[in-house]
Design an enzyme around this catalytic site. Structure first.
Site, PDB file in Angstrom:
ATOM      1  CG  HIS A 255      -1.784   1.202   1.314  1.00  0.00           C
ATOM      2  ND1 HIS A 255      -2.927   1.338   0.561  1.00  0.00           N
ATOM      3  CD2 HIS A 255      -1.662   2.350   2.031  1.00  0.00           C
ATOM      4  CE1 HIS A 255      -3.480   2.508   0.818  1.00  0.00           C
ATOM      5  NE2 HIS A 255      -2.735   3.139   1.709  1.00  0.00           N
ATOM      6  CG  ASP A 257      -0.620   6.108   2.031  1.00  0.00           C
ATOM      7  OD1 ASP A 257      -1.818   5.939   1.782  1.00  0.00           O
ATOM      8  OD2 ASP A 257      -0.040   5.595   3.004  1.00  0.00           O
ATOM      9  CG  ASP A 368      -5.274   3.726   4.384  1.00  0.00           C
ATOM     10  OD1 ASP A 368      -5.856   3.749   5.474  1.00  0.00           O
ATOM     11  OD2 ASP A 368      -4.257   4.393   4.140  1.00  0.00           O
ATOM     12  CG  HIS A 575      -6.282   7.251   0.943  1.00  0.00           C
ATOM     13  ND1 HIS A 575      -6.063   6.315  -0.035  1.00  0.00           N
ATOM     14  CD2 HIS A 575      -5.366   6.997   1.887  1.00  0.00           C
ATOM     15  CE1 HIS A 575      -5.057   5.540   0.312  1.00  0.00           C
ATOM     16  NE2 HIS A 575      -4.612   5.922   1.480  1.00  0.00           N
TER      17      HIS A 575
HETATM   18 ZN   LIG Z   1      -3.197   4.970   2.694  1.00  0.00          ZN
END
Ligand SMILES: [Zn+2]
Length: 1055
Positions: A255, A257, A368, A575
């Site tokens: 994951h 970001d 997320d 996000h």
């Molecule tokens: Zn994230």
């Protein structure tokens, strides 16, 4: 033999085994200490500091100078390149040899000009090197980034320290003992099984005894003993689970970001580091599957690391190990983007995956984000996707979400088969405890016998590791654990479907996260820009589409520019950006992107509109563009007209009874402009003006128009707001607790940990009304078209509010134009309205629709929703009467009992210590109404407040017809754009906004020849039907019926 001692102390037996494989204790005599038995120095280390994140080809041409182990490099965010030269010693030929590197930072190894492997201080510290030939000089380049996987802050979310340095602690060659590596993982797996399988299960003890036998059989340094130990392990791991056991579908993931505690530019390199490591692992572990989302990240890699991108494409096509998922441009926030923004996330995302990977994604992947809109199921299905994966709701603070595998149903009834991996993590280490948790935490036992397990370090941790994959090999098919297979999301969902989905439960409505509700408000500038740019791009597309259809000049539509601008807007919806939970550097980058969108899109709008009219012959000639699909009756301000510029037409305007000036000298006119049309200002002026008036008496002001009578005190508090038609008072004021309409209130806002993210329920216990004025309120406008007063309040010594409260002729709402200078620490500013309405539910606008939430705290599920998301309006209505609160850039709302609040500004200090400090402008409005909010056109007024009439210099020969109209107010035309794959086809997107079935006739004055129904990806449906009826454009119109909250996209073929 000493095996009987295992009976005496389970704990000692377990810890004895742990010490044998510990990397912290007894490494001079234990097995772990033999993992890299031999060391050899590299021949030379050369270094070069560079100014920026430059490409490899440029870096290697720079001048490198010799350096050595122990030197430090910095500061934070800087880049250092290293050239490492080495050769293999004679007696190491054909051994497994690795280059060990530790710079306490992230780094990328380049081999032969390609990204080869990522490095970081915690997980990935070694890379394979060739040992085929002794003495041969080998060279690798290492690109060192002066940051860690979580940027450079203290305590995870602290602001980055700009002066960090990173020491080069280890650069050397080591041999790798694979037999020891395998044995360590045998013992680790058995220790974990003995620890985590309940003692009520005899398999726990079998694990313990087997582990003990291996430990006793193993003499460190004696390779023969390793063989015997390995045999004991293999016998144990060959005992298989029962046929009814649960199947865990394990998938590698990283994951990453797209920006958070580091800027966008660093994310590009994080992708290269994690993904190159992953590609290496795929060669060694052929069963390994890696799921990877976010088209934007693929697009970055394609641009910056083209040969690695080709490897990914090839792997994905042939071996199906590297699996694109998600279908969206970035993993966006799930609450704040508009409906059309959600659509574009999928449109640009799915088109990218189709173009680059020859197929679209079939799983929406958003593990997320901070809650999920109830409109998402319809949009997901419209993007050709049936399945959805997330896990974030496991973070909820109060209530446990009751399902792991279930049907998620949106406000229109669309359903997605949804899965929350029960380990409640998108980055597990694939340990025994994660696999067991996947079974025990599965909340749909008996309904479903499959679950997902996601493993891999995210955010620059490097993704899955060799250790994780080695663990999974042992757990594949062993009694005591569920069956574990390396799988794909598609295979997982198909297994669930094969077993039958009829018994699955359904969750209707939003997936509300009971945490991070501060993200509806934090970083107000980002949120304001998001709202403004969503409307600006919409208007550009509408104007340019009209121009294309009118002019017949195909190819002039600014397609590539609009795509670039949209993708910038979509990127900022990531996000941790739009929610405001990022560092200052990211905020600055995001604002830069918005400024570019604002400038370029404004030029495109001007250019489109100007091409549709004639140039103004004189100063003072204006055209008006109504971008909304209904009439707008509005008081608008024209730029000031000079006396000597007045044309005969202008004289008509000046003499018009409906013309006045506002306090800054601009000419005000009341106009009525048809839906989606262009008009001249003179042609749209209304003559039957019902004047608004204002009077002041004893420190209070009375504003009155045909709809409302407002009584406002010196602090700008609305003491009374009378709705004339219903003869109802809108507010229930109470002087005791300073409960008034438009009462500013401030709260202490200290969360438990996640500063920028969280506003806790206990903040509500600290309400303090703002009751200090800086100066007396005064009348600003007093004309028949607009009356207004100006108030000046003091929040504290360093923060204040200036507000203009105005009422226009004909307006159904009182408008509050607000400027706040905000310099606070952990305070939360809201404005509240005590509504004279009784209702157990309030309504909030979401994407392409609305939903209701309770106004009471009956259950823990109700009280956990003390701060909720809404878009342009919220409403509290009882039968016959209600009050709506409209806004132009806010998203945080609440309504408890009859107190409706709009959240305005927060002041968290981590990770951005400057978050929201400084000057802010925003507008909200309060609108009492008769009947329901639908009947009183709250939705349309909220659109108008956000997307008003566009006034610009120009002349029109004659009043133009509406380019598009609908004859049912429940149907909103949201988007008109050029189709992605055509030069002469427009896309029209409309939705049913009232929550009921609606039939409408859509007209267009543009040369539309035929209409075809399509999905949001602009793919025509096979039957060209809508709700059972064939879509047909005839004689300039089409008649269609929409179901509640249905989103409909049509391809309009131009003649
Ligand atoms: Zn994230």
């Amino acid at each position: 033999m000493s095996e009987t001692f295992v009976l005496k102390s389970r704990r000692c037996t377990l810890e004895k085994a742990e010490k044998l494989i510990s990397d912290a204790y007894f490494t001079d005599v234990n097995l772990r200490g033999r993992l890299y038995p031999d060391k050899h120095p590299v021949t030379a280390i050369y270094h070069c500091a560079v100014d920026d994140r430059i490409p490899y080809q440029e870096a290697i041409t720079k001048e490198f100078t010799k350096t050595e182990i122990g030197k430090t490099f910095g500061p934070t965010w800087s880049t250092h390149w290293f050239r490492i030269e080495f050769s293999i010693p004679e007696d190491w030929v054909d051994k497994e040899v690795r280059l060990a590197w530790n710079s306490n930072s992230e780094a990328l190894v380049w081999l032969d000009g390609s990204p080869f492997h990522g490095l970081n201080k915690d997980n990935h510290k070694h890379v394979d090197v060739s040992s085929q030939q002794a003495g041969l000089k080998q060279t690798v380049f290492i690109e060192m980034a002066c940051n860690t996987m979580f940027g450079a802050g203290s305590g995870l979310i602290g602001p980055p320290n700009p002066d960090m340095t990173f020491a080069l602690n280890q650069v050397e060659l080591v041999t790798f003992d694979r037999v020891v590596f395998e044995l360590i993982h045998d013992i680790e797996t058995l220790v974990d099984m003995a620890t985590h399988i309940p003692e009520t299960d005899q398999r726990s003890f079998q694990s313990l005894y087997t582990m003990n036998s291996i430990v006793n059989a193993c003499t460190v340094g004696d390779r023969e003993s390793y063989k015997l130990a390995g045999q004991i392990a293999r016998k144990f791991f060959s005992e298989t689970p029962g046929s009814s056991s649960h199947t865990v579908h394990a998938m590698g993931h990283a994951h990453i970001d797209s920006a958070w505690l580091w800027p966008y530019a660093e994310t590009i390199r994080k992708c290269a580091r994690s993904w190159s490591t992953t590609l290496q692992l795929m060669d060694r572990f052929p069963d390994f599957k890696f799921v990877c989302s976010q088209a934007q990240q693929y697009d970055w890699v394609k641009l910056h690391y083209p040969c690695m991108f080709e490897r990914i494409q090839k792997n994905s096509a042939k071996k199906e190990q590297f699996i694109p998922v998600g279908g969206v441009w970035v993993e966006m926030d799930g609450n704040l983007p508009s409906g059309e923004s959600f659509v574009r996330q999928f449109l640009y995302g799915q088109r990218f995956f189709l173009r680059e990977f020859k197929s679209k994604c079939n799983v929406f992947w958003l593990p997320d984000t901070f809650g999920y809109s109830a409109q998402l199921p319809q949009i997901i299905r419209e993007a050709g996707i049936k399945y959805f994966v997330t896990q974030k709701l496991s973070w909820s603070l109060v209530n446990k979400f009751p399902h792991s595998t279930f049907w998620w149903e949106g406000i229109d009834g669309s359903r997605c088969l949804t899965h929350f991996p029960p380990a409640n993590d998108y980055g597990t280490s694939a340990k025994v405890k994660d696999v067991l948790k996947t079974v025990t935490e599965n909340k749909d036992k008996g309904r479903v016998n499959h679950s997902m397990l996601l493993f891999g370090y995210g955010d620059g941790g490097g993704g899955p590791s060799e250790e994780m994959l080695t663990r999974l090999e042992r757990m594949k098919n062993v009694d005591g654990l569920p069956r574990v297979k390396q799988s794909t999301p598609q295979a997982f969902f198909e297994s669930v479907e094969r077993d039958g989905t009829a018994n699955l439960c359904t969750w209707i409505g939003e997936l509300y996260l009971e945490l991070h509700q501060g993200t509806f408000t934090t970083q107000a500038k980002i949120k304001k820009y998001n709202r403004k740019m969503e409307f600006l791009l919409r208007n550009v597309e509408l104007a340019q589409s009209i121009l294309l259809a009118r002019s017949g000049q195909r190819g002039r539509y600014p397609r590539s520019q609009l795509q670039r601008l949209w993708q910038g807007l979509l990127l900022n919806q990531f996000h941790d950006v739009l929610p405001g939970s990022c560092i200052k550097q990211v905020v600055d980058d995001a604002i830069g992107i918005y400024e570019d969108i604002d400038k370029t899109a404004s030029e495109l709008l001007d250019q489109g509109l100007n091409a549709l009219v004639q140039p103004a012959e004189q100063r003072g000639q204006y055209c008006i563009f109504n971008p909304n699909s209904w009439w707008q009756h509005q008081v608008i301000a024209l730029p000031e007209v000079h006396e000597d510029d007045i044309t005969p037409k202008q004289a008509k305007i000046q003499k018009h009874e409906a013309v006045t000036k506002d306090h800054s000298g601009r000419t005000l006119v009341l106009v009525a402009v048809p839906p989606m049309s262009l008009s001249s200002s003179a042609d749209t002026m209304m003559s039957d003006v019902k004047p608004v008036c204002i009077e002041s008496c004893e420190g209070a002001f009375k504003l009155e128009n045909e709809h409302l009578v407002a009584l406002i005190d010196n602090l700008g508090r609305v003491v009374s707001l009378k709705h004339k038609e219903t003869d109802r008072e809108a507010f229930k004021t109470n002087t005791q607790g300073s409960v008034y309409g438009n009462q500013f209130v401030i709260f202490d806002d200290i969360p438990l940990f996640w500063d920028a993210w969280d506003v806790m329920d206990y903040h509500l216990e600290t309400r303090k009304p703002i009751t200090k004025m800086r100066s007396q309120a005064s009348i600003l406008d007093s004309s028949q078209l607009r009356c207004s007063i100006e108030t000046k309040l003091s929040i504290s010594d360093s923060s204040w509010i200036d507000q203009v409260i105005s009422l226009d002729s004909g307006s159904p709402y009182l408008r509050f134009t607000t400027e706040v200078h905000w310099n606070e620490n952990h305070k939360f500013l809201k404005v509240e309205f005590p509504l004279n309405v009784r209702s157990t539910n309030a309504t909030y606008e979401i994407q392409f629709g609305h939903l209701q939430r309770p106004t009471h705290f009956n259950t823990s599920w109700d009280s956990a929703r003390y701060e909720v998301v809404g878009h342009k309006w919220a409403d509290l209505s009882e039968h016959g009467f209600g009050v709506a609160l409209l806004n132009d850039s806010k998203y945080g709302h609440s309504c408890h009992d009859n107190i409706m609040r709009l959240s305005l500004l927060r002041s968290p200090k981590s990770p951005d210590p400057t978050a929201d400090m400084g000057k802010h402008h925003f507008t909200y409005a309060i609108m009492p109404h008769k009947g329901s909010f639908q009947e009183s056109h709250v939705i349309q007024h909220a659109y108008n407040l956000n997307n008003s009439l566009v006034v610009f210099p120009g002349t029109l020969m004659s009043q133009a017809d509406s380019y598009f109209t609908v004859d049912n107010p429940a149907v909103v035309i949201d988007t008109i754009k050029l189709a992605e794959d055509h030069e002469d086809v427009l896309v029209m997107r409309l939705f049913e906004a009232y929550g009921g079935q609606a039939t409408t006739r859509i007209h267009s004055s543009l040369p539309v020849q035929r209409a075809i129904r399509c999905n949001i990806l602009e793919e025509a449906t096979s039957d060209n039907c809508l709700n059972g009826n064939v879509v047909q454009w005839k004689d300039g119109f089409i008649e269609i019926t929409l179901t509640p909250f249905q989103i409909v996209s049509l391809l309009l073929y131009l003649r």
